[in-house]
Design an enzyme around this catalytic site. Structure first.
Site, short mmCIF file in Angstrom:
data_model
loop_
_atom_site.label_atom_id
_atom_site.label_comp_id
_atom_site.label_asym_id
_atom_site.label_seq_id
_atom_site.Cartn_x
_atom_site.Cartn_y
_atom_site.Cartn_z
N CYS A 3 0.64 -0.09 10.44
CA CYS A 3 0.13 -0.97 9.24
C CYS A 3 1.14 -1.64 8.75
CB CYS A 3 -0.72 -0.36 8.28
SG CYS A 3 -1.50 -1.55 7.19
N CYS B 221 -18.86 2.08 8.30
CA CYS B 221 -18.23 1.55 9.53
C CYS B 221 -17.06 2.15 9.79
CB CYS B 221 -17.79 0.07 9.08
SG CYS B 221 -16.81 -0.86 10.16
N ARG C 13 -17.92 -2.28 17.54
CA ARG C 13 -17.15 -3.41 17.34
C ARG C 13 -15.65 -3.41 17.95
NH1 ARG C 13 -16.99 -4.23 11.42
NH2 ARG C 13 -18.99 -5.12 11.84
N CYS D 214 0.66 4.55 6.93
CA CYS D 214 -0.11 4.41 8.31
C CYS D 214 0.83 3.67 9.21
CB CYS D 214 -1.50 3.66 8.08
SG CYS D 214 -2.45 4.43 6.90
N CYS E 291 0.77 -1.36 0.11
CA CYS E 291 -0.07 -0.12 0.03
C CYS E 291 0.85 1.19 0.01
CB CYS E 291 -0.98 0.04 1.11
SG CYS E 291 -1.95 1.31 1.37
N CYS F 192 -19.76 -5.50 2.48
CA CYS F 192 -19.18 -4.22 3.10
C CYS F 192 -17.58 -4.59 2.36
CB CYS F 192 -18.94 -4.67 4.43
SG CYS F 192 -17.77 -3.41 5.32
N CYS G 58 -17.19 -8.77 4.56
CA CYS G 58 -16.49 -7.76 4.32
C CYS G 58 -15.34 -7.81 3.36
CB CYS G 58 -15.97 -7.15 5.66
SG CYS G 58 -17.36 -6.92 6.84
S1 SF4 Z 1 -4.08 1.05 6.89
FE1 SF4 Z 1 -2.60 -0.09 5.70
S2 SF4 Z 1 -3.56 -0.82 3.88
FE2 SF4 Z 1 -4.98 0.91 5.00
S3 SF4 Z 1 -4.43 2.50 3.81
FE3 SF4 Z 1 -3.28 2.44 5.67
S4 SF4 Z 1 -1.18 1.54 5.01
FE4 SF4 Z 1 -2.91 1.40 3.31
#
Ligand code: SF4
Length: 322
Positions: free
Chosen positions: A67, A195, A267, A64, A60, A135, A104
């Site tokens: 993540c 959600c 949740r 984040c 990705c 979802c 989901c």
């Molecule tokens: S949480 Fe992970 S998968 Fe989702 S946008 Fe952020 S880096 Fe990408």
């Protein structure tokens, strides 16, 4: 004892001071209030079970800090291509046979490309044809993309606010809190249920947790589902090594979410694997009424699912029929 008749109903005008005051309540008082609110809107024995399938994992573009799927960090997760429609629908069929009412689908994208969105829409149509609610979580969406998903039959979209507006840039720099709100507004305008929740245990202060709940509870309409996640620390991500959150503080966050968003499904999401049964039980007492049943859909027996069932049996909880 509080006058339960005066406990809040649906409000969108929560103030920071009010939310902060809820966090400050003595623990038994907070849980009592949360239970009163919960029982006004739900059967407290019922817990919704949701199933999540990652249809496109890793690689990705976002950063984040929590993540392992971000391409910015070396976490050992290989980027995969979007799963085939057949494989996704096979998993959906299995989920249905396993008793799921909602399916989901998650993809690790900043936002979907046109070709990918067309394919996901075909998956959604297939999921709906099986008689399941659908979802998806695919990243940021334009108004047009949200409308396209709605036309395909999408019922829910997951898009978390992640944390407080004030703490946001400490966690993610590749998008803004405003971007999140814009996508949520695009989804609402398209008529898709939300959600939307966040993550705690990321080194934030209680004031940030107040800010996160405040941001959720003052949205023009409360999200239908509010996932509260506890950070799962993954080696290679910047947030690995964050100070562990006091479990009672996690339970408090659940309770405040329940009180401020009384009609939403709250949740208990990521982080349950590392939580004791007792902490999870406290979360249910605090008003959590939805869980993800296994992070992966497996064709083989899922020990986590068995553990969930066993815990629910021990607590006298039953699956909610969607
Ligand atoms: S949480 Fe992970 S998968 Fe989702 S946008 Fe952020 S880096 Fe990408």
């Amino acid at each position: 004892m509080p006058d339960t008749a005066s406990l809040p109903v649906l409000r969108h005008d929560w103030t920071r001071a009010e939310v902060a005051a809820l966090f400050e309540l003595p623990f038994p008082e907070l849980l009592f209030q949360a239970q009163c609110v919960h029982r006004r809107h739900f059967d407290p024995r019922q817990v919704q079970l949701s199933t999540l399938l990652s249809i496109k994992t890793g690689g990705c573009a976002e950063d984040c800090g929590y993540c392992p799927q971000s391409a910015h960090y070396d976490t050992g997760i290989e980027a995969s291509k979007l799963m085939s429609r057949d494989a996704v629908l096979e998993a959906a069929r299995e989920a249905k046979e396993g008793g799921a009412g909602r399916f989901c689908m998650g993809a690790a994208w900043r936002s979907p490309k046109t070709r990918d969105l067309d394919e996901v829409c075909a998956m959604i149509e297939g999921v709906k044809a099986l008689g399941l609610e659908s979802c998806a979580t695919l990243g940021m969406l334009t108004p047009e993309q949200a409308r396209q998903l709605k036309a395909a039959g999408l019922d829910y979209y997951n898009h978390n606010l992640d944390t407080s507006p004030e703490y946001y840039e400490r966690i993610i720099t590749t998008r803004t809190f405003r971007d999140r709100l814009d996508t949520l507004a695009n989804l609402r305008a398209a008529g898709i249920s939300l959600c939307c929740g966040g993550i705690v245990g990321m080194g934030e202060t209680r004031d940030d947790r107040v800010g996160m709940i405040l941001a959720l509870a003052t949205l023009p309409a409360h999200p239908e589902s509010v996932p509260i996640n506890l950070l799962v620390q993954v080696e290679g991500t910047p947030l690995n090594g964050s100070a562990a959150l006091d479990p009672f503080e996690f339970v408090r966050t659940i309770a405040v979410a329940r009180i401020t968003m009384p009609a939403s499904m709250v949740r208990l999401s990521a982080g349950r694997e590392g939580m004791s049964d007792e902490t999870q039980a406290l979360c249910f007492l605090a008003g959590a009424n939805s869980i993800f049943c296994g992070e992966r859909l497996l064709t083989t027996p899922n020990p986590e699912r068995d553990r969930d069932r066993a815990l629910m049996d021990r607590l006298g909880l039953v699956p909610m029929q969607d």
